[in-house]
Design an enzyme around this catalytic site. Structure first.
Site, mmCIF file in Angstrom:
data_model
loop_
_atom_site.group_PDB
_atom_site.id
_atom_site.type_symbol
_atom_site.label_atom_id
_atom_site.label_comp_id
_atom_site.label_asym_id
_atom_site.label_seq_id
_atom_site.Cartn_x
_atom_site.Cartn_y
_atom_site.Cartn_z
ATOM 1 C CG HIS A 120 136.180 29.191 66.395
ATOM 2 N ND1 HIS A 120 135.516 29.770 65.339
ATOM 3 C CD2 HIS A 120 135.682 29.798 67.506
ATOM 4 C CE1 HIS A 120 134.647 30.673 65.798
ATOM 5 N NE2 HIS A 120 134.740 30.713 67.097
ATOM 6 C CD GLU A 216 128.468 38.795 49.198
ATOM 7 O OE1 GLU A 216 127.505 39.569 49.391
ATOM 8 O OE2 GLU A 216 128.622 38.104 48.175
HETATM 9 P P1 OAD Z 1 131.528 32.335 57.101
HETATM 10 O O1 OAD Z 1 131.366 31.168 56.190
HETATM 11 O O2 OAD Z 1 130.392 32.666 57.999
HETATM 12 O O3 OAD Z 1 131.834 33.641 56.249
HETATM 13 C C1 OAD Z 1 132.752 33.679 55.206
HETATM 14 C C2 OAD Z 1 132.948 35.109 54.767
HETATM 15 O O4 OAD Z 1 133.937 35.132 53.758
HETATM 16 C C3 OAD Z 1 131.686 35.782 54.173
HETATM 17 O O5 OAD Z 1 131.505 37.049 54.774
HETATM 18 C C4 OAD Z 1 132.049 35.926 52.697
HETATM 19 O O6 OAD Z 1 131.455 37.083 52.103
HETATM 20 C C5 OAD Z 1 133.548 36.061 52.752
HETATM 21 N N1 OAD Z 1 134.259 35.685 51.506
HETATM 22 C C6 OAD Z 1 133.819 34.956 50.459
HETATM 23 N N2 OAD Z 1 134.784 34.818 49.521
HETATM 24 C C7 OAD Z 1 135.881 35.481 49.980
HETATM 25 C C8 OAD Z 1 137.199 35.707 49.501
HETATM 26 N N3 OAD Z 1 137.606 35.201 48.329
HETATM 27 N N4 OAD Z 1 138.038 36.470 50.255
HETATM 28 C C9 OAD Z 1 137.641 36.978 51.443
HETATM 29 N N5 OAD Z 1 136.407 36.795 51.961
HETATM 30 C C10 OAD Z 1 135.533 36.049 51.247
HETATM 31 O O7 OAD Z 1 132.898 32.092 57.905
HETATM 32 P P2 OAD Z 1 133.363 32.689 59.321
HETATM 33 O O8 OAD Z 1 132.987 34.107 59.455
HETATM 34 O O9 OAD Z 1 134.783 32.325 59.469
HETATM 35 O O10 OAD Z 1 132.789 28.283 63.873
HETATM 36 O O11 OAD Z 1 132.497 31.816 60.295
HETATM 37 C C11 OAD Z 1 132.699 31.955 61.678
HETATM 38 C C12 OAD Z 1 132.517 30.654 62.371
HETATM 39 O O12 OAD Z 1 131.262 30.053 61.984
HETATM 40 C C13 OAD Z 1 133.527 29.578 62.035
HETATM 41 O O13 OAD Z 1 134.760 29.712 62.701
HETATM 42 C C14 OAD Z 1 132.817 28.331 62.445
HETATM 43 C C15 OAD Z 1 131.459 28.615 61.843
HETATM 44 O O14 OAD Z 1 130.389 27.980 62.405
HETATM 45 C C16 OAD Z 1 132.795 27.108 64.526
HETATM 46 O O15 OAD Z 1 132.827 26.072 63.922
HETATM 47 C C17 OAD Z 1 132.792 27.211 66.009
#
Ligand code: OAD
Length: 251
Positions: A120, A216
């Site tokens: 991204h 999760e």
């Molecule tokens: P999300 O915010 O959607 O998801 C974060 C994930 O991290 C969730 O599944 C949580 O359960 C997990 N999580 C929480 N605490 C954690 C920890 N301590 N260690 C590991 N995991 C943990 O973020 P992304 O999946 O990265 O795109 O989101 C994908 C995309 O959505 C981003 O790149 C962005 C956003 O909109 C754009 O901006 C184009």
């Protein structure tokens, strides 16, 4: 969880080509908020109003003032945590080949990882919306928001907004890496944003094991992942590395 840590260490030790897909969750322990869930950015900001390309084109000053400035300030101060460092350690020991990250924070590189595909884009560079010239963050004067290029055009982060294409090179390299690996570690992503969430599917379709690390469940859990290690990225990575070091000196 102990059994799953041992299983992951065993699978990593046996694998010849390991790729990681990471998301915002891996950077939470570095103080960067995720997008979804409790405390997530999309709880406070409507992504269609602040993170869509149409919003940026319509009113770049508004997007800069509200979302970009805050994210940039947080990202600029963040340091890599044990999750980033653990993946860098795996690379240093020739265990991990490539990281495909959805994050724009540059923390994998700061931890020492050298083959990082920024799916991204990145917040480390700004790009002129008129002439396309790129500037490193430290060259950008933020006393005026939105900041401007020498040509007078408005600068935007060199990151992907909703409604924009994934950079071609990142898209094809990621797809290739996912199809070529025999184990994919999926760390800290909700796996709901496409096409990034397809990478574990490509890996699985090519016969790779898919191992999730996340506190999760996600849509990949059970459907695509072989198993989910439920926990925080830093803690789980530390335990896997420890287990690998106990097993053999030359992982
Ligand atoms: P999300 O915010 O959607 O998801 C974060 C994930 O991290 C969730 O599944 C949580 O359960 C997990 N999580 C929480 N605490 C954690 C920890 N301590 N260690 C590991 N995991 C943990 O973020 P992304 O999946 O990265 O795109 O989101 C994908 C995309 O959505 C981003 O790149 C962005 C956003 O909109 C754009 O901006 C184009």
């Amino acid at each position: 969880m102990n059994e799953l840590i041992k299983r992951a260490a065993k699978d990593l030790a046996a694998a010849g080509n390991v790729v990681a897909l990471t998301g915002a969750g891996i950077s939470i322990e570095s103080g960067i908020p995720p997008f979804r869930g409790k405390g997530g950015l999309w709880e406070r900001f409507d992504p269609m109003e602040y993170a869509h390309i149409d919003a940026l084109m319509r009113d770049p000053a508004k997007v800069w003032k509200v979302l970009v400035k805050e994210m940039k300030e947080i990202v600029d101060q963040a340091e890599p945590n044990d999750g980033h460092k653990g993946l860098a350690k795996l690379e240093a020991r020739d265990k991990l080949k490539t990281i495909i990250t959805q994050n724009v924070d540059g923390l994998h590189q700061a931890a020492g990882s050298t083959d990082v595909i920024e799916y991204h884009g990145t917040f480390a560079w700004q790009r002129c919306m008129d002439c396309g010239k790129k500037y490193e963050n430290r060259e950008v004067d933020l006393s005026e928001i939105p900041p401007r290029c020498n040509c007078g055009g408005i600068l935007r982060p060199d990151a992907v907004f909703f409604g924009e294409m994934i950079p071609q090179d990142a898209m094809w390299r990621s797809r290739q890496a996912a199809s070529d690996c025999d184990l994919m570690l999926v760390v800290g992503t909700s796996a709901v944003v496409q096409p990034a969430a397809l990478m574990p599917v490509y890996a699985k379709e090519s016969g790779a094991k898919v191992v999730e690390i996340n506190p999760e469940k996600t849509p990949l859990t059970r459907e695509i992942s072989d198993y989910l290690i439920m926990g925080a990225g830093g803690d789980v990575m530390n335990r896997i590395i420890l287990e690998l070091e106990l097993k053999t000196d030359n992982i």
